[in-house]
Write a protein that holds these residues in place. Structure first.
Motif, PDB file in Angstrom:
ATOM      1  N   ILE A 279       5.283 -10.755   0.256  1.00  0.00           N
ATOM      2  CA  ILE A 279       4.437  -9.775  -0.454  1.00  0.00           C
ATOM      3  C   ILE A 279       2.984 -10.184  -0.276  1.00  0.00           C
ATOM      4  O   ILE A 279       2.575 -11.255  -0.739  1.00  0.00           O
ATOM      5  CB  ILE A 279       4.803  -9.707  -1.949  1.00  0.00           C
TER       6      ILE A 279
ATOM      7  N   GLU B 181       0.179 -12.115  -2.868  1.00  0.00           N
ATOM      8  CA  GLU B 181       0.902 -12.510  -4.078  1.00  0.00           C
ATOM      9  C   GLU B 181       1.276 -13.989  -3.972  1.00  0.00           C
ATOM     10  O   GLU B 181       2.089 -14.383  -3.150  1.00  0.00           O
ATOM     11  CB  GLU B 181       2.150 -11.628  -4.212  1.00  0.00           C
TER      12      GLU B 181
ATOM     13  N   ASP C 295       5.161  -7.379   8.077  1.00  0.00           N
ATOM     14  CA  ASP C 295       4.787  -6.484   6.965  1.00  0.00           C
ATOM     15  C   ASP C 295       5.720  -5.284   6.958  1.00  0.00           C
ATOM     16  O   ASP C 295       6.590  -5.127   7.825  1.00  0.00           O
ATOM     17  CB  ASP C 295       3.317  -6.039   7.076  1.00  0.00           C
TER      18      ASP C 295
ATOM     19  N   TYR D 158       5.606  -5.627  -7.337  1.00  0.00           N
ATOM     20  CA  TYR D 158       4.351  -5.953  -6.643  1.00  0.00           C
ATOM     21  C   TYR D 158       4.380  -5.392  -5.228  1.00  0.00           C
ATOM     22  O   TYR D 158       3.392  -4.853  -4.729  1.00  0.00           O
ATOM     23  CB  TYR D 158       4.129  -7.464  -6.620  1.00  0.00           C
ATOM     24  N   LEU D 159       5.522  -5.517  -4.558  1.00  0.00           N
ATOM     25  CA  LEU D 159       5.663  -4.941  -3.221  1.00  0.00           C
ATOM     26  C   LEU D 159       5.567  -3.417  -3.300  1.00  0.00           C
ATOM     27  O   LEU D 159       4.886  -2.779  -2.492  1.00  0.00           O
ATOM     28  CB  LEU D 159       7.005  -5.358  -2.598  1.00  0.00           C
TER      29      LEU D 159
ATOM     30  N   GLN E 281       1.999  -2.312  -3.662  1.00  0.00           N
ATOM     31  CA  GLN E 281       1.319  -2.460  -2.376  1.00  0.00           C
ATOM     32  C   GLN E 281       1.629  -1.264  -1.466  1.00  0.00           C
ATOM     33  O   GLN E 281       0.760  -0.673  -0.836  1.00  0.00           O
ATOM     34  CB  GLN E 281       1.859  -3.748  -1.723  1.00  0.00           C
TER      35      GLN E 281
ATOM     36  N   ARG F 196      -0.089   1.870  -2.716  1.00  0.00           N
ATOM     37  CA  ARG F 196      -1.530   1.852  -2.392  1.00  0.00           C
ATOM     38  C   ARG F 196      -1.761   2.171  -0.922  1.00  0.00           C
ATOM     39  O   ARG F 196      -2.602   2.984  -0.565  1.00  0.00           O
ATOM     40  CB  ARG F 196      -2.144   0.483  -2.734  1.00  0.00           C
ATOM     41  N   GLU F 197      -0.996   1.492  -0.051  1.00  0.00           N
ATOM     42  CA  GLU F 197      -1.211   1.680   1.387  1.00  0.00           C
ATOM     43  C   GLU F 197      -0.777   3.070   1.849  1.00  0.00           C
ATOM     44  O   GLU F 197      -1.307   3.612   2.798  1.00  0.00           O
ATOM     45  CB  GLU F 197      -0.439   0.610   2.170  1.00  0.00           C
TER      46      GLU F 197
END
Length: 423
Positions: free
Chosen positions: A361, A364, A389, A413-414, A417, A420-421
């Motif tokens: 991740i 992190e 990734d 958390y992943l 991410q 967001r991406e």
């Protein structure tokens, strides 16, 4: 350009980096310095549990809003942006309001020891106290008894969703110990909705409710919920509801809908709004289908899903969801934290996964390495490889199987991410 609140949040993160020290003393001192906003917020529905808190809260919010109520909501963690944690009468908090509240709380704290979650919870309470609404939905951050949200003396209702083993380093090693922490939100004479529980957890929760004289509305006792002929059937002492299945996918959402409906019926919400609770709830990164954004465009023929569940109970729920879907080879892209029971999470998924591509991740500190995640997958019988990734993992899978079903999973958390991406 980063927002003012991002700068303040980054500074607050540094106050207590990753150290969680459960206690209510700091929170009570800070709230006193702020003039006790927690005593001025609209009637609170307080939700604890290991799995299903967020989905249950999302359904209650959808039901109350359909009944014409204004609803504040507090959730954690956020996925893409911090503002997701604080919803004021249905709308995410604005950037200027968030920055001003964080400044005010930081000034009131005056440099005393405090945690990030305590500061942000105090800011949410200030926002809720200053903005009119009919209800406040509060999701516990961790545990219950010593969680920063557990400073409300007289909530309107408390809810405990299914309890399982997670966060042992803070809550205890055994199910009864963990259930005891969750049961810490039960208040004297305040009604309690209990979702489906393992027997050992239920005993602890019911004993505390009895001690405090809290009226209990428990699954399989005061209410039932089940699926029948593609419909959701809910029954309690007031009668039967025959509703569409939840729009949030997965068999476990039937149970979450049951807890939400038990709460809504207790609050006197009519049947039409109860239907909206199950058909209009939105809760990202819980078996969320990704149909748009750069990732989806990279693999137009794949069926792309995202889930942030990360403990063995979540693994079982995801496995049951995959089992209920039309058959299609399912590939996992998985990244996890090193604090989680990785093999416990992956074991239920082994029967449904064609292969797993492990990633770490990004950004992190507590990430498990891709190699360690892949090794855990191999150990439970899933063919595993690694990728640098998520995009590279997706590319590798689609080269082999352009029509694949791909589930990105293992950590909120992943998931954050990815959201967001993926814009």
């Amino acid at each position: 350009m980063s927002d003012a609140s991002d700068t303040i949040l980054a500074r607050l993160m540094g106050l207590h980096p990753k150290v969680i020290d459960l206690s209510l003393d700091r929170m009570e001192r800070l709230l006193a310095a702020l003039g006790h906003p927690e005593r001025q917020i609209p009637p609170v529905i307080h939700i604890a549990g290991t799995n299903g808190k967020g989905s249950t809260q999302a359904m209650i919010r959808a039901g109350l809003e359909a009944a014409g109520k204004r609803v504040h909501a507090y959730t954690s963690p956020h996925l893409a942006r911090f503002h997701e944690r604080i919803r004021l009468a249905g709308t995410l908090i604005s950037e200027p309001d968030l920055a001003a509240l964080l400044d005010e709380v930081e000034a009131a704290n005056d440099g005393a020891p405090i945690t990030f979650f305590e500061v942000t919870t105090a800011a949410a309470f200030l926002a809720f106290a200053r903005s009119p609404a009919d209800f406040t939905l509060l999701e516990v951050g961790l545990g219950g008894r010593l969680d920063a949200t557990n400073v409300i003396d007289q909530p309107a209702l408390t809810i405990i969703t299914p309890v399982s083993i997670d966060h042992q380093q803070f809550l205890g090693e055994t199910l009864p110990e963990i259930a005891g922490e969750k049961a810490g939100i039960i208040k004297r004479a305040v009604p309690l909705v209990i979702g489906p529980q393992q027997e050992l957890a239920l005993e602890v929760i019911e004993a505390r409710a009895a001690r405090l004289g809290a009226p209990v509305l428990a699954y399989a006792q005061q209410w039932q919920v089940w699926e029948e002929r593609g419909r959701l059937i809910f029954q309690d002492e007031t009668g039967l509801l025959d509703l569409p299945l939840p729009n949030l996918p997965g068999p476990h959402q039937i149970q979450n809908a049951g807890a939400a409906l038990a709460a809504l019926r207790h609050l006197g919400v009519e049947a039409l709004a109860c239907e909206a609770a199950v058909t209009r709830a939105e809760w990202p990164a819980r078996m969320q289908r990704l149909r748009q954004g750069p990732l989806a465009l990279c693999a137009p023929n794949t069926e792309l899903w995202l889930d942030g569940g990360h403990n063995p109970a979540a693994g079982e729920m995801i496995a049951a969801t995959l089992a209920s879907m039309p058959r299609r080879p399912t590939h996992l892209i998985c990244g996890m934290l090193n604090t989680k029971d990785v093999t416990g999470y992956l074991r239920p998924l082994a029967a449904h996964a064609a292969q797993l591509v492990a990633v770490s991740i990004p950004g992190e500190a507590n990430t498990l390495s891709a190699e360690d995640t892949a090794a855990a997958a191999s150990k439970v019988g899933i063919a595993a490889s690694t990728a640098p990734d998520v995009a590279a993992a997706l590319a590798a899978i689609t080269v082999q199987d352009p029509q694949a079903r791909v589930l990105i999973c293992g950590s909120l958390y992943l998931a954050g991410q990815v959201l967001r991406e993926n814009g």
